[in-house]
Design an enzyme around this catalytic site. Structure first.
Site, mmCIF file in Angstrom:
data_model
loop_
_atom_site.group_PDB
_atom_site.id
_atom_site.type_symbol
_atom_site.label_atom_id
_atom_site.label_comp_id
_atom_site.label_asym_id
_atom_site.label_seq_id
_atom_site.Cartn_x
_atom_site.Cartn_y
_atom_site.Cartn_z
ATOM 1 N N VAL A 22 2.366 2.848 16.303
ATOM 2 C CA VAL A 22 2.874 3.057 14.952
ATOM 3 C C VAL A 22 3.735 4.307 14.876
ATOM 4 O O VAL A 22 4.907 4.266 14.487
ATOM 5 C CB VAL A 22 1.718 3.119 13.932
ATOM 6 C CG1 VAL A 22 2.244 3.447 12.539
ATOM 7 C CG2 VAL A 22 0.955 1.796 13.912
ATOM 8 N N GLY A 23 3.172 5.448 15.246
ATOM 9 C CA GLY A 23 3.939 6.691 15.199
ATOM 10 C C GLY A 23 5.167 6.648 16.080
ATOM 11 O O GLY A 23 6.240 7.138 15.705
ATOM 12 N N LYS A 37 -3.592 -1.373 0.018
ATOM 13 C CA LYS A 37 -3.493 -1.575 1.470
ATOM 14 C C LYS A 37 -4.878 -1.544 2.109
ATOM 15 O O LYS A 37 -5.181 -2.338 3.012
ATOM 16 C CB LYS A 37 -2.599 -0.492 2.083
ATOM 17 C CG LYS A 37 -2.573 -0.467 3.627
ATOM 18 C CD LYS A 37 -1.903 -1.698 4.224
ATOM 19 C CE LYS A 37 -1.984 -1.733 5.750
ATOM 20 N NZ LYS A 37 -1.283 -0.630 6.413
ATOM 21 N N GLY A 73 1.304 11.755 17.940
ATOM 22 C CA GLY A 73 1.177 10.601 18.814
ATOM 23 C C GLY A 73 2.504 9.870 18.958
ATOM 24 O O GLY A 73 3.359 9.921 18.073
ATOM 25 N N ALA A 74 2.656 9.211 20.073
ATOM 26 C CA ALA A 74 3.837 8.366 20.289
ATOM 27 C C ALA A 74 3.354 6.969 20.644
ATOM 28 O O ALA A 74 3.837 6.330 21.574
ATOM 29 C CB ALA A 74 4.719 8.935 21.399
ATOM 30 N N GLY A 75 2.356 6.534 19.860
ATOM 31 C CA GLY A 75 1.769 5.228 20.098
ATOM 32 C C GLY A 75 2.496 4.133 19.357
ATOM 33 O O GLY A 75 3.673 4.264 18.996
ATOM 34 N N ASN A 134 -4.919 3.482 8.200
ATOM 35 C CA ASN A 134 -5.579 2.546 7.311
ATOM 36 C C ASN A 134 -6.849 3.187 6.749
ATOM 37 O O ASN A 134 -7.495 3.991 7.410
ATOM 38 C CB ASN A 134 -5.951 1.259 8.054
ATOM 39 C CG ASN A 134 -4.723 0.472 8.459
ATOM 40 O OD1 ASN A 134 -3.762 0.366 7.705
ATOM 41 N ND2 ASN A 134 -4.746 -0.091 9.654
ATOM 42 N N GLU A 137 -11.964 0.970 14.512
ATOM 43 C CA GLU A 137 -12.147 1.866 13.373
ATOM 44 C C GLU A 137 -13.094 1.307 12.320
ATOM 45 O O GLU A 137 -12.950 1.596 11.139
ATOM 46 C CB GLU A 137 -10.788 2.161 12.726
ATOM 47 C CG GLU A 137 -9.798 2.865 13.625
ATOM 48 C CD GLU A 137 -8.446 3.035 12.952
ATOM 49 O OE1 GLU A 137 -8.034 4.181 12.729
ATOM 50 O OE2 GLU A 137 -7.813 2.008 12.661
#
Length: 310
Positions: A11-12, A185, A7-9, A102, A268
């Protein structure tokens, strides 16, 4: 070292982009639509730590490529089943998978697919979102990655990963107790995502209100009680540490789950809150013992059901 970022969202795209900025060999596994967008605009990061934009290498599932050395995985949990199948051609016996999602359940999914020896413990701390033009907007001072061997300690292979990730425009820590870090976390984000989504508010107004503050503390206590019943390797003082972390969170902060909810996107909650309730039942506890967590999960499940009928 060859990195595949899934992904290139928000976060990534951020961490992968910073690795490209450093000069590392990075490829992004993306959908055709995101590839087209990146071909037009490049990968764009807007951040208080410095803006950056560049063309990047992309791969669409099914295209041929040699297995990668490290896979950085930061997709939404509800995409995991599909992503695991798409990843198989790019993962060899030498590939290390570093999830930055997460929660906890995704580790079980990745172990089943690739074997526990290939999966590192990993967490990140960052607040980013994609704007309407596909730019990654980074809004928090933190941009941290913590990772390590799931079994603990240090090894030559994670030292090598650290060498390649160090010096990029984000903070990276090699942990010798990755399991503890994952659970800490998880507890923090379960509270933050749950309470801000329940109240539809950033954390500041919630903690400034006596009832909101008390509800947040109750949610934290319920989650810690479940993790202790399950024997999770969290610190004895994890409840105190998490509470201090919430108090020190900037008032305007919203969990990414609330940001997704405000955009009308899927959330999520089953992966984060539902898994905790199932964990309670697995260890002989009734979910009725955890009313605030039940309420959070119920509210968000009703939201999801409403989305499916639109």
């Amino acid at each position: 070292m060859r990195f595949l970022v899934v992904g290139a969202g928000a976060v990534g795209g951020y961490f992968g982009g910073r690795l490209v900025q450093k000069g590392e060999d990075v490829t992004f596994l993306v959908r055709p639509g995101r590839r087209s967008q990146l071909e037009k605009t490049g990968l764009v990061i807007e951040s208080l730590h410095g803006d950056w934009a560049s063309d990047v290498k992309t791969l669409v599932a099914g295209e041929k490529a040699e297995p990668f050395d490290v896979v950085l995985l930061s997709v939404k949990a509800y995409h995991m089943e599909q992503i695991v199948e798409e990843l198989r051609p790019y993962v060899s016996e030498q590939t290390l998978v570093m999830p930055l999602l997460n929660g906890y359940q995704h580790f079980e999914d990745l172990w089943a697919a690739f074997g526990q020896e290939r999966v590192l413990g990993g967490v990140c701390f960052i607040s980013t979102t994609l704007d309407a033009e596909g730019r990654i907007v980074h809004t928090s001072p933190r941009h941290d990655v913590t990772f390590g061997e799931w079994s603990g300690g240090r090894s030559a292979r994670v030292e090598k990963v650290l060498e390649h990730m160090s010096g990029a425009e984000f903070n990276v820590v090699l942990s010798e107790n990755a399991q503890r870090d994952v659970w800490h976390k998880y507890i923090f984000i379960a509270v933050m995502s749950g309470i801000t989504s329940l109240f539809r508010s950033s954390i500041g107004p919630i903690m400034a209100d006596s009832h909101g503050h008390a509800t947040c503390k109750r949610l934290l206590a319920e989650i810690v009680e479940i993790t202790k019943a399950a024997g999770a390797p969290a610190s004895e003082d994890v409840e105190e540490l998490t509470y201090k972390g919430i108090l020190n969170t900037p008032a305007p902060m919203k969990a990414s789950m609330l940001l997704d909810l405000e955009k009308g996107l899927s959330v999520e909650t089953d992966h984060i809150h539902g898994y905790l309730l199932s964990l309670a039942e697995k260890h002989g506890r009734s979910t009725a013992e955890f009313p605030v967590l039940q309420a959070v999960h119920g509210v968000l499940r009703v939201y999801e059901a409403g989305k499916s009928t639109e």
